[in-house]
Design an enzyme around this catalytic site. Structure first.
Site, PDB file in Angstrom:
ATOM      1  CD  GLU A   1      39.274  29.935  28.404  1.00  0.00           C
ATOM      2  OE1 GLU A   1      39.964  29.697  27.398  1.00  0.00           O
ATOM      3  OE2 GLU A   1      39.256  31.038  28.971  1.00  0.00           O
TER       4      GLU A   1
ATOM      5  CE  LYS B   1      38.314  38.548  34.241  1.00  0.00           C
ATOM      6  NZ  LYS B   1      37.153  38.873  35.122  1.00  0.00           N
TER       7      LYS B   1
ATOM      8  CB  CYS C   1      39.375  32.545  35.508  1.00  0.00           C
ATOM      9  SG  CYS C   1      37.917  32.379  34.466  1.00  0.00           S
TER      10      CYS C   1
END
Length: 424
Positions: free
Chosen positions: A161, A269, A266
């Site tokens: 990101e 998780k 990311c």
């Protein structure tokens, strides 16, 4: 040769993937259940905060369209990417509801379609998901066979990101998972304009490559923080340590940045999903359990340092610089700012916060803290905590301030009256 692609899901992965494919010359239909996202894309705007993405959407509007109509999108394209969310369940496993719902609809559409259509799972799913459950759903609802009547593959994403567009258009590698050569060739052709380094393997192997990559990077961060904590106790600068360690060609310096830990959509998780899936397989991943434990404890060290200087936080005003999990994004998912602010509030502190992009998102979780329109306003607090390394924080005047730095901002380190770095 350009292809006709449909992308299901207009979040970070889907929107970036579809827009970049359009920039490569492919015709792209983006599909989402949220009409506001569809409208935004069709108007030439990005529905997410991502550097360079909106400009790319505007440049490629002739090759991009968005819709809520999945049936039309699949019928009018040759290849469909599934890029829907896979949120975490309470036990750390991933919720595959969105993936399975998309597969059910796709299967029903394929029942009426004569041509060979390729379905590619880009969502992050536990190894074995695509070649078992996804395959079964598609075959059941289409009445067709994977690898014969339609193609099925996995193509994990490796996008950061804030740097996602560049990562897509200049990838380290493209991983193609396919159990039949026809599907593998279709995926390979899509990426051909990038001339990337391609690794072709089985579907299941492609899935675990994604998890292993993120788990290893998360491990490097937690390892760096543990060594950084020791370095602080010993009076050693952890940056110097990892500068020296990173010169070893077997190790590399990447992700050796000490601080308050990792967050985002990311790493937390995916590590938890890998741990959960391994438990279901009867395996215990001791190293990764320690990675998560270290990461969860790291923000609390910052609060411990704060209490050295302000033992009683009740009624004190504590300034927060940075709410996003990393700079150049408005994403607060698993941000280390969340446990820090929660702890401050529980101890009766008054919190004043600033972030260039993430305040609106953070306000949904913490509506009662004070948000300010400038970073300099935060410096009026009794103490300042730096939680995200936004570039603009490097140019503030920290003189006369108590600063607890979770992200190694050199200006704070050099000029604060009282300075504490979390682990350096």
């Amino acid at each position: 040769m350009s292809k006709s692609l449909s992308i299901i899901g207009c979040g970070y992965v889907g929107c970036v993937t579809g827009t970049c494919f359009a920039d490569m010359g492919h015709e792209v239909t983006l599909v989402d259940i949220d009409p506001s996202r569809v409208y935004s894309i069709n108007e030439g705007h990005s529905p997410i905060y991502e550097s360079g993405l909106e400009d790319l959407i505007k440049e490629n509007r002739k090759r991009i369209c968005a819709t809520t109509d999945l049936r039309t999108a699949v019928n009018n394209t040759d290849i469909t990417f599934i890029a829907v969310g896979t949120p975490s369940n309470v036990d750390g496993s991933i919720n595959l509801t969105y993936v399975f719902n998309a597969c059910k609809e796709i299967g029903e559409i394929l029942r009426e379609k004569d041509s060979f259509h390729v379905i590619i799972v880009k969502s992050t799913v536990f190894p074995g998901t695509t070649d078992t459950q996804v395959r079964q759903i598609l075959e059941e609802h289409s009445g067709k066979k994977a690898g014969i009547d339609f193609g099925l593959g996995a193509n994990p994403e490796f996008l950061r990101e804030g740097n996602a567009v560049q990562d897509f258009l200049s990838p380290d590698r493209v991983v193609i998972g396919a159990d039949d050569p026809r599907t593998a060739n279709v995926i390979r052709d899509i990426y051909a304009p990038l001339n990337p380094q391609i690794f072709t393997t089985s579907i299941r192997t492609a899935e675990i490559i994604k998890y292993t990559s993120n788990a290893f990077l998360a491990t490097k961060i937690s390892f760096a923080n543990e060594i950084g904590n020791l370095c602080k106790t010993l009076g050693v600068d952890s940056k110097d340590v990892f500068d020296g360690v990173g010169m070893d060609s077997r190790i590399s310096p990447a992700f050796f940045r000490t601080g308050i830990g990792f967050g985002g959509s990311c790493f937390p998780k995916d590590v938890c999903a890998l741990l959960s899936g391994a438990r279901d397989c009867g395996e215990k991943l001791n190293v990764l359990n320690a990675v998560i434990a270290t990461n969860e404890a790291q923000p609390l060290r910052l609060l411990g340092l704060l209490k050295r200087h302000l033992p009683n936080l009740k009624g004190k005003t504590i300034g927060i610089l940075g709410l996003a999990f990393k700079p150049d994004t408005d994403d607060i998912r698993e941000s280390r700012a969340i446990p820090v602010v929660s702890s401050l509030c529980s101890e009766g502190a008054e919190v004043i916060a600033y972030d260039p992009a993430a305040m609106d998102n953070f306000r949904h979780i913490f509506p009662h803290i004070t948000y300010t329109s400038s970073a300099s306003s935060v410096l009026e607090a009794d103490a300042v905590l730096i939680l995200t390394e936004w570039k603009e924080f490097e140019y503030l005047d920290y003189s006369g301030k108590i600063v607890i730095d979770g992200r190694r901002i050199e200006a704070a380190r050099n000029h604060a009256t009282i300075y504490e770095g979390v682990c350096w």
